[in-house]
Design a protein around this motif. Structure first.
Motif, PDB file in Angstrom:
ATOM      1  N   GLY A  36      38.403  24.672  44.839  1.00 27.56           N
ATOM      2  CA  GLY A  36      36.999  24.679  44.480  1.00 27.56           C
ATOM      3  C   GLY A  36      36.206  25.736  45.221  1.00 27.56           C
ATOM      4  N   MET A  37      35.093  26.121  44.641  1.00 26.93           N
ATOM      5  CA  MET A  37      34.206  27.115  45.243  1.00 26.93           C
ATOM      6  C   MET A  37      32.768  26.781  44.864  1.00 26.93           C
ATOM      7  SD  MET A  37      35.354  30.179  42.724  1.00 26.93           S
ATOM      8  CE  MET A  37      37.045  29.712  43.125  1.00 26.93           C
ATOM      9  N   GLY A  38      31.829  27.413  45.538  1.00 22.86           N
ATOM     10  CA  GLY A  38      30.421  27.139  45.285  1.00 22.86           C
ATOM     11  C   GLY A  38      29.778  26.486  46.483  1.00 22.86           C
ATOM     12  N   GLY A  39      30.413  26.628  47.640  1.00 23.24           N
ATOM     13  CA  GLY A  39      29.852  26.013  48.841  1.00 23.24           C
ATOM     14  C   GLY A  39      30.202  24.543  48.896  1.00 23.24           C
ATOM     15  N   PRO A  40      29.992  23.907  50.051  1.00 22.22           N
ATOM     16  CA  PRO A  40      30.343  22.491  50.185  1.00 22.22           C
ATOM     17  C   PRO A  40      29.578  21.599  49.243  1.00 22.22           C
ATOM     18  CG  PRO A  40      29.092  23.268  52.105  1.00 22.22           C
ATOM     19  CD  PRO A  40      29.439  24.471  51.297  1.00 22.22           C
ATOM     20  N   ALA A  41      28.520  22.121  48.611  1.00 24.23           N
ATOM     21  CA  ALA A  41      27.737  21.295  47.690  1.00 24.23           C
ATOM     22  C   ALA A  41      28.445  21.053  46.378  1.00 24.23           C
ATOM     23  CB  ALA A  41      26.382  21.957  47.423  1.00 24.23           C
ATOM     24  N   GLY A  42      29.406  21.913  45.987  1.00 25.28           N
ATOM     25  CA  GLY A  42      29.951  21.743  44.656  1.00 25.28           C
ATOM     26  C   GLY A  42      31.424  22.028  44.477  1.00 25.28           C
ATOM     27  N   GLY A  43      32.055  22.775  45.386  1.00 27.58           N
ATOM     28  CA  GLY A  43      33.449  23.143  45.190  1.00 27.58           C
ATOM     29  C   GLY A  43      34.383  21.959  45.140  1.00 27.58           C
ATOM     30  N   ASP A  44      34.161  20.982  46.016  1.00 28.62           N
ATOM     31  CA  ASP A  44      35.035  19.810  46.015  1.00 28.62           C
ATOM     32  C   ASP A  44      34.853  18.978  44.753  1.00 28.62           C
ATOM     33  OD1 ASP A  44      32.478  19.218  46.853  1.00 28.62           O
ATOM     34  OD2 ASP A  44      33.070  17.670  48.259  1.00 28.62           O
ATOM     35  N   ILE A  45      33.619  18.946  44.238  1.00 30.45           N
ATOM     36  CA  ILE A  45      33.364  18.232  42.984  1.00 30.45           C
ATOM     37  C   ILE A  45      34.094  18.918  41.837  1.00 30.45           C
ATOM     38  CG2 ILE A  45      31.590  17.629  41.296  1.00 30.45           C
ATOM     39  CD1 ILE A  45      29.671  17.265  43.636  1.00 30.45           C
ATOM     40  N   ALA A  46      34.013  20.258  41.774  1.00 31.84           N
ATOM     41  CA  ALA A  46      34.642  21.002  40.681  1.00 31.84           C
ATOM     42  C   ALA A  46      36.147  20.797  40.669  1.00 31.84           C
ATOM     43  CB  ALA A  46      34.297  22.488  40.804  1.00 31.84           C
ATOM     44  N   SER A  47      36.795  20.907  41.820  1.00 39.19           N
ATOM     45  CA  SER A  47      38.252  20.736  41.854  1.00 39.19           C
ATOM     46  C   SER A  47      38.650  19.298  41.528  1.00 39.19           C
ATOM     47  CB  SER A  47      38.807  21.165  43.216  1.00 39.19           C
ATOM     48  OG  SER A  47      38.440  20.277  44.245  1.00 39.19           O
ATOM     49  N   SER A  48      37.857  18.325  41.978  1.00 39.84           N
ATOM     50  CA  SER A  48      38.159  16.919  41.690  1.00 39.84           C
ATOM     51  C   SER A  48      38.040  16.619  40.205  1.00 39.84           C
ATOM     52  CB  SER A  48      37.214  16.010  42.479  1.00 39.84           C
ATOM     53  OG  SER A  48      37.377  16.166  43.863  1.00 39.84           O
ATOM     54  N   PRO A  90      20.483  21.135  39.397  1.00 39.35           N
ATOM     55  CA  PRO A  90      20.359  22.594  39.545  1.00 39.35           C
ATOM     56  C   PRO A  90      20.805  23.104  40.908  1.00 39.35           C
ATOM     57  CG  PRO A  90      18.384  21.659  38.536  1.00 39.35           C
ATOM     58  CD  PRO A  90      19.214  20.505  38.986  1.00 39.35           C
ATOM     59  N   GLU A  91      20.728  22.267  41.935  1.00 34.32           N
ATOM     60  CA  GLU A  91      21.130  22.719  43.267  1.00 34.32           C
ATOM     61  C   GLU A  91      22.623  23.004  43.346  1.00 34.32           C
ATOM     62  OE1 GLU A  91      21.393  18.180  43.431  1.00 34.32           O
ATOM     63  OE2 GLU A  91      20.141  19.718  42.504  1.00 34.32           O
ATOM     64  N   LEU A  92      23.401  22.513  42.371  1.00 31.33           N
ATOM     65  CA  LEU A  92      24.832  22.754  42.363  1.00 31.33           C
ATOM     66  C   LEU A  92      25.227  23.889  41.431  1.00 31.33           C
ATOM     67  CD1 LEU A  92      26.258  19.113  42.364  1.00 31.33           C
ATOM     68  CD2 LEU A  92      25.706  20.602  44.292  1.00 31.33           C
ATOM     69  N   HIS A  93      24.268  24.614  40.899  1.00 35.97           N
ATOM     70  CA  HIS A  93      24.576  25.710  39.983  1.00 35.97           C
ATOM     71  C   HIS A  93      25.504  26.712  40.657  1.00 35.97           C
ATOM     72  CE1 HIS A  93      24.128  28.606  36.784  1.00 35.97           C
ATOM     73  NE2 HIS A  93      23.825  29.537  37.666  1.00 35.97           N
ATOM     74  N   GLY A  94      26.539  27.124  39.942  1.00 36.53           N
ATOM     75  CA  GLY A  94      27.501  28.067  40.486  1.00 36.53           C
ATOM     76  C   GLY A  94      28.786  27.428  40.957  1.00 36.53           C
ATOM     77  N   LEU A  95      28.928  26.100  40.847  1.00 34.34           N
ATOM     78  CA  LEU A  95      30.159  25.462  41.276  1.00 34.34           C
ATOM     79  C   LEU A  95      31.294  25.856  40.343  1.00 34.34           C
ATOM     80  CD1 LEU A  95      30.217  21.631  40.381  1.00 34.34           C
ATOM     81  CD2 LEU A  95      29.006  23.368  39.080  1.00 34.34           C
ATOM     82  N   GLY A  96      32.501  25.890  40.871  1.00 35.67           N
ATOM     83  CA  GLY A  96      33.645  26.272  40.059  1.00 35.67           C
ATOM     84  C   GLY A  96      34.936  25.993  40.793  1.00 35.67           C
ATOM     85  N   THR A  97      36.046  26.266  40.135  1.00 36.44           N
ATOM     86  CA  THR A  97      37.354  26.019  40.741  1.00 36.44           C
ATOM     87  C   THR A  97      38.425  26.848  40.053  1.00 36.44           C
ATOM     88  OG1 THR A  97      38.957  24.294  41.315  1.00 36.44           O
ATOM     89  CG2 THR A  97      37.847  24.051  39.212  1.00 36.44           C
ATOM     90  N   LEU A 313      29.030   9.642  45.041  1.00 31.94           N
ATOM     91  CA  LEU A 313      29.541  10.493  43.969  1.00 31.94           C
ATOM     92  C   LEU A 313      31.007  10.830  44.199  1.00 31.94           C
ATOM     93  CD1 LEU A 313      29.270  12.355  41.543  1.00 31.94           C
ATOM     94  CD2 LEU A 313      28.443  14.130  43.091  1.00 31.94           C
ATOM     95  N   ARG A 314      31.343  11.208  45.443  1.00 31.81           N
ATOM     96  CA  ARG A 314      32.720  11.576  45.731  1.00 31.81           C
ATOM     97  C   ARG A 314      33.664  10.396  45.524  1.00 31.81           C
ATOM     98  NH1 ARG A 314      33.512  16.037  49.306  1.00 31.81           N
ATOM     99  NH2 ARG A 314      35.047  14.835  50.483  1.00 31.81           N
ATOM    100  N   TRP A 315      33.217   9.184  45.918  1.00 30.82           N
ATOM    101  CA  TRP A 315      34.046   8.011  45.667  1.00 30.82           C
ATOM    102  C   TRP A 315      34.179   7.756  44.171  1.00 30.82           C
ATOM    103  CZ3 TRP A 315      37.424   5.670  48.524  1.00 30.82           C
ATOM    104  CH2 TRP A 315      37.339   5.788  49.917  1.00 30.82           C
ATOM    105  N   GLY A 316      33.122   8.048  43.411  1.00 28.80           N
ATOM    106  CA  GLY A 316      33.195   7.861  41.964  1.00 28.80           C
ATOM    107  C   GLY A 316      34.237   8.760  41.341  1.00 28.80           C
ATOM    108  N   ILE A 317      34.276  10.010  41.790  1.00 31.63           N
ATOM    109  CA  ILE A 317      35.274  10.947  41.265  1.00 31.63           C
ATOM    110  C   ILE A 317      36.673  10.461  41.620  1.00 31.63           C
ATOM    111  CG2 ILE A 317      36.160  13.294  41.468  1.00 31.63           C
ATOM    112  CD1 ILE A 317      33.295  14.240  41.753  1.00 31.63           C
TER     113      ILE A 317
END
Length: 446
Positions: A36-48, A90-97, A313-317
């Motif tokens: 994942g990428m996009g800073g700690p705000a979104g990279g882990d979400i994208a890869s999950s 919007p604060e997570l804009h740019g997340l990816g993996t 959120l992370r537990w939900g994923i």
């Protein structure tokens, strides 16, 4: 001869990072790695999210000709979720993996790939990089603008040109189908390994250690001894004769795993010791310094605790991924949920929803089927509270019956006054009509 996969997955946050944005999955029919990428705000979400959608394929029966289609559909579904989720936050804009996924059916292995994570194949002692890095420096090397040696020191060597992200345009995947041969060894890795450990050293390790789990551990240790500033994730699988394979459970690691908070195990190299001087590791037992603060307190000062909402959120994923591990239960569960209905509200009107009133991380399990003309304000108080709490239905017909029952709760409109009779004599001689008490029909809502 039938073949199968003997596999292992490992992940480490590295010596510098405080959040693991990598996710990995290894199962009987499927291997997945996502960085994942996009800073700690979104990279882990994208890869999950990517792993959650792909993991469901491990529990399904696959035809030999539609493996790539199934991988494409899973990646497309993950892409739609990332686009939707980013639009809501919007604060997570740019997340990816990045994504590498290998799906097996019999002796066929289908692979899709996007990003700079790598897949290697060790066959007959020779290690070959199967994937192509979708990076700026690789493009410059392949077009002859710089040499491979210059690429290693290029200031923009970390720029990735293609990833799975929240960009509305669908990602372009590299796709291939190969034969699964007994004694082949497949390695999927994030750039936390390939950027810090040479290909020659990786090959030597793959040749020397027969057990996939121990080999993956050794590769992680090599990355840590080299300084390991990035997350490092390994998914390793051997193609074996089914008679040689004991029963194995799927393995999931990194951001998508339940134990994602497991810190780095450090390393024995000088770089690891230097990193330890500048950053306390969460794995240390809590002690106290001269100021009386525990080491855990000191770590919290460097890395503030995650907000409660983000942890939820992370537990939900993770819940989505765990369901996927149970032989495709996530896919089966979602399909079941779409056969259900319930009656709820959008705040003003009574609404029939398809699905169930729950969410798993960024995934909503219901959609609006019909916004009725029945206003919440017109309902009696007890009926409003029932609707606000959702009224379950097992079918659309039952949901419509519930709405019909709610209509019966509406107060009766006053009747218009009757016209006076033109013949007064009729009024005088008309026999009085008995007035029956009104009957109140009460619908039982279940």
């Amino acid at each position: 001869m039938s073949v199968a996969l003997r596999y292992a997955a490992r992940s480490d946050v590295g010596l510098v990072r405080s959040v693991n944005q990598d996710s990995g999955y290894a199962g009987p029919q499927l291997l997945v790695l996502a960085d994942g990428m996009g800073g700690p705000a979104g990279g882990d979400i994208a890869s999950s999210v990517a792993v959650a959608h792909l993991a469901a394929l491990d529990g399904e029966a696959h035809g030999g000709d539609d493996l790539l289609d199934q991988l494409r559909h899973a990646v497309d579904a993950a892409h739609r979720d990332l686009v939707h989720y980013s639009s809501q936050r919007p604060e997570l804009h740019g997340l990816g993996t990045t994504v590498i996924a290998l799906l097996r059916s019999g002796r066929k292995l289908a692979m899709v790939h996007v990003g700079d994570s790598r897949a290697y194949l060790l066959r007959a002692g020779e290690l070959v990089q199967v994937t192509e890095d979708h990076t700026l420096v690789h493009h410059l090397v392949s077009t002859g603008q710089i040499t491979p040696e210059e690429a290693e020191e290029h200031p923009r060597r970390s720029v990735v040109l293609r990833v799975l992200s929240d960009d509305p345009s669908a990602p372009t995947l590299d796709e291939s189908v190969r034969e699964a041969r007994v004694d082949d060894r497949w390695l999927l890795c994030s750039d936390g390994l390939s950027s810090y450990v040479s290909t020659e050293t990786i090959a030597e390790t793959l040749r020397a250690e027969a057990d996939p789990g121990r080999c993956a551990d050794q590769l992680i240790d090599l990355a840590l001894r080299a300084g390991g500033p990035d997350n490092v994730t390994i998914v390793l699988a051997d193609v074996v004769d089914t008679t040689d394979l004991p029963e194995m459970a799927p393995q999931i690691v990194g951001a998508a795993a339940v134990d994602r908070e497991r810190p780095t195990r450090g390393g024995s190299g000088a770089a690891a010791r230097a990193a330890a001087l500048t950053r306390a590791t969460p794995s240390e037992e809590a002690g106290t310094d001269e100021s009386g603060r525990t080491e855990r307190d000191a770590l919290a000062a460097i890395d503030p605790p995650e907000p409660v909402l983000r942890k939820v959120l992370r537990w939900g994923i993770s819940a989505v991924v765990v369901l996927a591990l149970l032989a495709g239960a996530a896919t089966i569960g979602y399909r079941w949920s779409q056969t259900q209905y319930y009656v709820g509200t959008d705040g003003e009107h009574v609404v029939i929803y398809q699905g169930i009133p729950q969410e798993l991380g960024p995934l909503a399990l219901s959609d609006v089927h019909e916004v009725t003309d029945l206003a919440m304000a017109d309902l009696p108080t007890f009926a409003r509270s029932r609707v606000a709490g959702h009224i379950a239905a097992t079918s659309l017909d039952e949901a419509e019956e519930i709405v019909a029952g709610l209509r019966e709760q509406l107060p009766a409109e006053p009747s218009e006054p009757s016209e006076p009779s033109e013949d007064p004599s009729e009024d005088a001689t008309a026999s009085p009509t008995a007035i029956e008490p009104p009957i109140l029909l009460t619908a039982v809502l279940t």
